[in-house]
Design a protein around this motif. Structure first.
Motif, PDB file in Angstrom:
ATOM      1  N   ALA A  18      10.769   9.276 -21.866  1.00 30.35           N
ATOM      2  CA  ALA A  18      11.518  10.462 -22.314  1.00 30.35           C
ATOM      3  C   ALA A  18      10.825  11.741 -21.864  1.00 30.35           C
ATOM      4  O   ALA A  18      11.488  12.684 -21.405  1.00 30.35           O
ATOM      5  CB  ALA A  18      11.659  10.435 -23.837  1.00 30.35           C
ATOM      6  N   PHE A  19       9.498  11.788 -21.966  1.00 28.13           N
ATOM      7  CA  PHE A  19       8.730  12.957 -21.545  1.00 28.13           C
ATOM      8  C   PHE A  19       9.004  13.295 -20.082  1.00 28.13           C
ATOM      9  O   PHE A  19       9.094  14.461 -19.713  1.00 28.13           O
ATOM     10  CB  PHE A  19       7.233  12.698 -21.763  1.00 28.13           C
ATOM     11  CG  PHE A  19       6.342  13.783 -21.216  1.00 28.13           C
ATOM     12  CD1 PHE A  19       6.130  14.950 -21.941  1.00 28.13           C
ATOM     13  CD2 PHE A  19       5.740  13.647 -19.982  1.00 28.13           C
ATOM     14  CE1 PHE A  19       5.316  15.953 -21.431  1.00 28.13           C
ATOM     15  CE2 PHE A  19       4.919  14.642 -19.465  1.00 28.13           C
ATOM     16  CZ  PHE A  19       4.720  15.801 -20.201  1.00 28.13           C
ATOM     17  N   ASN A  20       9.138  12.267 -19.249  1.00 25.91           N
ATOM     18  CA  ASN A  20       9.396  12.463 -17.825  1.00 25.91           C
ATOM     19  C   ASN A  20      10.873  12.712 -17.528  1.00 25.91           C
ATOM     20  O   ASN A  20      11.231  12.918 -16.364  1.00 25.91           O
ATOM     21  CB  ASN A  20       8.898  11.255 -17.026  1.00 25.91           C
ATOM     22  CG  ASN A  20       7.410  11.302 -16.838  1.00 25.91           C
ATOM     23  OD1 ASN A  20       6.903  12.119 -16.080  1.00 25.91           O
ATOM     24  ND2 ASN A  20       6.692  10.449 -17.551  1.00 25.91           N
ATOM     25  N   MET A  22      13.309  10.670 -17.614  1.00 28.05           N
ATOM     26  CA  MET A  22      13.858   9.574 -16.811  1.00 28.05           C
ATOM     27  C   MET A  22      14.721   8.670 -17.688  1.00 28.05           C
ATOM     28  O   MET A  22      14.496   8.558 -18.892  1.00 28.05           O
ATOM     29  CB  MET A  22      12.724   8.739 -16.204  1.00 28.05           C
ATOM     30  CG  MET A  22      11.792   9.523 -15.305  1.00 28.05           C
ATOM     31  SD  MET A  22      10.420   8.518 -14.694  1.00 28.05           S
ATOM     32  CE  MET A  22      11.218   7.811 -13.250  1.00 28.05           C
ATOM     33  N   THR A  23      15.649   8.023 -17.044  1.00 26.90           N
ATOM     34  CA  THR A  23      16.369   6.953 -17.712  1.00 26.90           C
ATOM     35  C   THR A  23      15.518   5.689 -17.618  1.00 26.90           C
ATOM     36  O   THR A  23      14.600   5.605 -16.789  1.00 26.90           O
ATOM     37  CB  THR A  23      17.731   6.686 -17.043  1.00 26.90           C
ATOM     38  OG1 THR A  23      17.489   6.215 -15.699  1.00 26.90           O
ATOM     39  CG2 THR A  23      18.597   7.941 -17.023  1.00 26.90           C
ATOM     40  N   ASP A  24      15.833   4.703 -18.442  1.00 21.87           N
ATOM     41  CA  ASP A  24      15.120   3.427 -18.343  1.00 21.87           C
ATOM     42  C   ASP A  24      15.289   2.828 -16.948  1.00 21.87           C
ATOM     43  O   ASP A  24      14.351   2.262 -16.390  1.00 21.87           O
ATOM     44  CB  ASP A  24      15.621   2.444 -19.396  1.00 21.87           C
ATOM     45  CG  ASP A  24      15.170   2.810 -20.813  1.00 21.87           C
ATOM     46  OD1 ASP A  24      14.314   3.702 -20.956  1.00 21.87           O
ATOM     47  OD2 ASP A  24      15.676   2.187 -21.762  1.00 21.87           O
ATOM     48  N   ALA A  25      16.475   2.975 -16.385  1.00 27.86           N
ATOM     49  CA  ALA A  25      16.753   2.414 -15.053  1.00 27.86           C
ATOM     50  C   ALA A  25      15.897   3.101 -13.992  1.00 27.86           C
ATOM     51  O   ALA A  25      15.312   2.431 -13.129  1.00 27.86           O
ATOM     52  CB  ALA A  25      18.228   2.554 -14.716  1.00 27.86           C
ATOM     53  N   ALA A  26      15.788   4.418 -14.048  1.00 30.54           N
ATOM     54  CA  ALA A  26      14.980   5.159 -13.071  1.00 30.54           C
ATOM     55  C   ALA A  26      13.501   4.814 -13.228  1.00 30.54           C
ATOM     56  O   ALA A  26      12.787   4.647 -12.235  1.00 30.54           O
ATOM     57  CB  ALA A  26      15.195   6.661 -13.230  1.00 30.54           C
ATOM     58  N   PHE A  27      13.050   4.682 -14.470  1.00 29.32           N
ATOM     59  CA  PHE A  27      11.661   4.335 -14.726  1.00 29.32           C
ATOM     60  C   PHE A  27      11.361   2.928 -14.195  1.00 29.32           C
ATOM     61  O   PHE A  27      10.344   2.721 -13.518  1.00 29.32           O
ATOM     62  CB  PHE A  27      11.356   4.412 -16.224  1.00 29.32           C
ATOM     63  CG  PHE A  27       9.926   4.171 -16.579  1.00 29.32           C
ATOM     64  CD1 PHE A  27       8.978   5.157 -16.403  1.00 29.32           C
ATOM     65  CD2 PHE A  27       9.527   2.947 -17.104  1.00 29.32           C
ATOM     66  CE1 PHE A  27       7.651   4.931 -16.735  1.00 29.32           C
ATOM     67  CE2 PHE A  27       8.209   2.713 -17.438  1.00 29.32           C
ATOM     68  CZ  PHE A  27       7.257   3.705 -17.255  1.00 29.32           C
ATOM     69  N   ALA A  28      12.235   1.986 -14.485  1.00 28.28           N
ATOM     70  CA  ALA A  28      12.050   0.611 -14.013  1.00 28.28           C
ATOM     71  C   ALA A  28      11.978   0.574 -12.490  1.00 28.28           C
ATOM     72  O   ALA A  28      11.109  -0.086 -11.908  1.00 28.28           O
ATOM     73  CB  ALA A  28      13.177  -0.285 -14.527  1.00 28.28           C
ATOM     74  N   LYS A  29      12.877   1.298 -11.849  1.00 30.98           N
ATOM     75  CA  LYS A  29      12.879   1.340 -10.377  1.00 30.98           C
ATOM     76  C   LYS A  29      11.575   1.932  -9.860  1.00 30.98           C
ATOM     77  O   LYS A  29      10.991   1.415  -8.907  1.00 30.98           O
ATOM     78  CB  LYS A  29      14.078   2.142  -9.880  1.00 30.98           C
ATOM     79  CG  LYS A  29      14.214   2.160  -8.383  1.00 30.98           C
ATOM     80  CD  LYS A  29      15.470   2.894  -7.950  1.00 30.98           C
ATOM     81  CE  LYS A  29      15.590   2.879  -6.429  1.00 30.98           C
ATOM     82  NZ  LYS A  29      16.800   3.544  -5.975  1.00 30.98           N
ATOM     83  N   LYS A  30      11.106   3.002 -10.483  1.00 34.75           N
ATOM     84  CA  LYS A  30       9.868   3.668 -10.045  1.00 34.75           C
ATOM     85  C   LYS A  30       8.670   2.730 -10.133  1.00 34.75           C
ATOM     86  O   LYS A  30       7.799   2.752  -9.268  1.00 34.75           O
ATOM     87  CB  LYS A  30       9.635   4.916 -10.893  1.00 34.75           C
ATOM     88  CG  LYS A  30       8.332   5.619 -10.625  1.00 34.75           C
ATOM     89  CD  LYS A  30       8.545   6.893  -9.911  1.00 34.75           C
ATOM     90  CE  LYS A  30       7.249   7.667  -9.791  1.00 34.75           C
ATOM     91  NZ  LYS A  30       7.034   8.186  -8.490  1.00 34.75           N
ATOM     92  N   ILE A  31       8.634   1.885 -11.173  1.00 31.42           N
ATOM     93  CA  ILE A  31       7.484   0.990 -11.338  1.00 31.42           C
ATOM     94  C   ILE A  31       7.719  -0.373 -10.691  1.00 31.42           C
ATOM     95  O   ILE A  31       6.865  -1.261 -10.787  1.00 31.42           O
ATOM     96  CB  ILE A  31       7.066   0.838 -12.821  1.00 31.42           C
ATOM     97  CG1 ILE A  31       8.160   0.188 -13.652  1.00 31.42           C
ATOM     98  CG2 ILE A  31       6.643   2.179 -13.380  1.00 31.42           C
ATOM     99  CD1 ILE A  31       7.717  -0.202 -15.057  1.00 31.42           C
ATOM    100  N   GLY A  32       8.855  -0.527 -10.022  1.00 30.37           N
ATOM    101  CA  GLY A  32       9.087  -1.726  -9.220  1.00 30.37           C
ATOM    102  C   GLY A  32       9.542  -2.958  -9.973  1.00 30.37           C
ATOM    103  O   GLY A  32       9.273  -4.081  -9.548  1.00 30.37           O
ATOM    104  N   ILE A  33      10.228  -2.748 -11.086  1.00 27.89           N
ATOM    105  CA  ILE A  33      10.808  -3.894 -11.786  1.00 27.89           C
ATOM    106  C   ILE A  33      12.286  -3.618 -12.036  1.00 27.89           C
ATOM    107  O   ILE A  33      12.756  -2.485 -11.896  1.00 27.89           O
ATOM    108  CB  ILE A  33      10.085  -4.201 -13.121  1.00 27.89           C
ATOM    109  CG1 ILE A  33      10.242  -3.057 -14.124  1.00 27.89           C
ATOM    110  CG2 ILE A  33       8.622  -4.533 -12.880  1.00 27.89           C
ATOM    111  CD1 ILE A  33       9.683  -3.366 -15.500  1.00 27.89           C
TER     112      ILE A  33
END
Length: 113
Positions: A18-20, A22-33
């Motif tokens: 939330a601080f960044n 980002m959506t959960d989907a964007a965060f997951a993509k960024k960390i490669g999962i």
């Protein structure tokens, strides 16, 4: 020794997402999962996998891992402190280079005498 409280760590991961902004989907993509993998790990009593935590740490170098894992300190690493440390290291290197230069000059003088 410390005990990981997965519910608290999961809450901190959600706070960081939330601080960044980002959506959960964007965060997951960024960390490669995949997003379903992230959701599953964030709902699990066992928390995120070691690979997920490692990917988070790698993709977000300003994230304080002590905060993420243990809830200790601030969410983000103090960039001002990092900058001061880097400046200090640069000063040490410059000083060492000057010492090396002086020693090289002394070696030349000794070789010539």
């Amino acid at each position: 020794m410390f005990t990981l409280k997965f519910a608290d760590m999961i809450s901190r991961i959600k706070d960081f997402i939330a601080f960044n902004g980002m959506t959960d989907a964007a965060f997951a993509k960024k960390i490669g999962i995949k997003q379903p993998t992230l959701w599953s790990q964030l709902r699990s009593v066992n928390g995120p996998s070691a690979v997920t935590l490692e990917n988070i740490a790698r993709e977000f170098p300003n994230l304080n891992c002590n905060w993420l894992l243990r809830g200790e300190g601030d969410m983000l690493i103090d960039e001002t402190a990092q900058d001061k440390r880097i400046d200090s290291l640069v000063d040490v290197v410059a000083m060492q280079q000057e010492i090396i230069k002086n020693l090289q000059e002394k070696i030349k003088q000794l070789q010539n005498s």
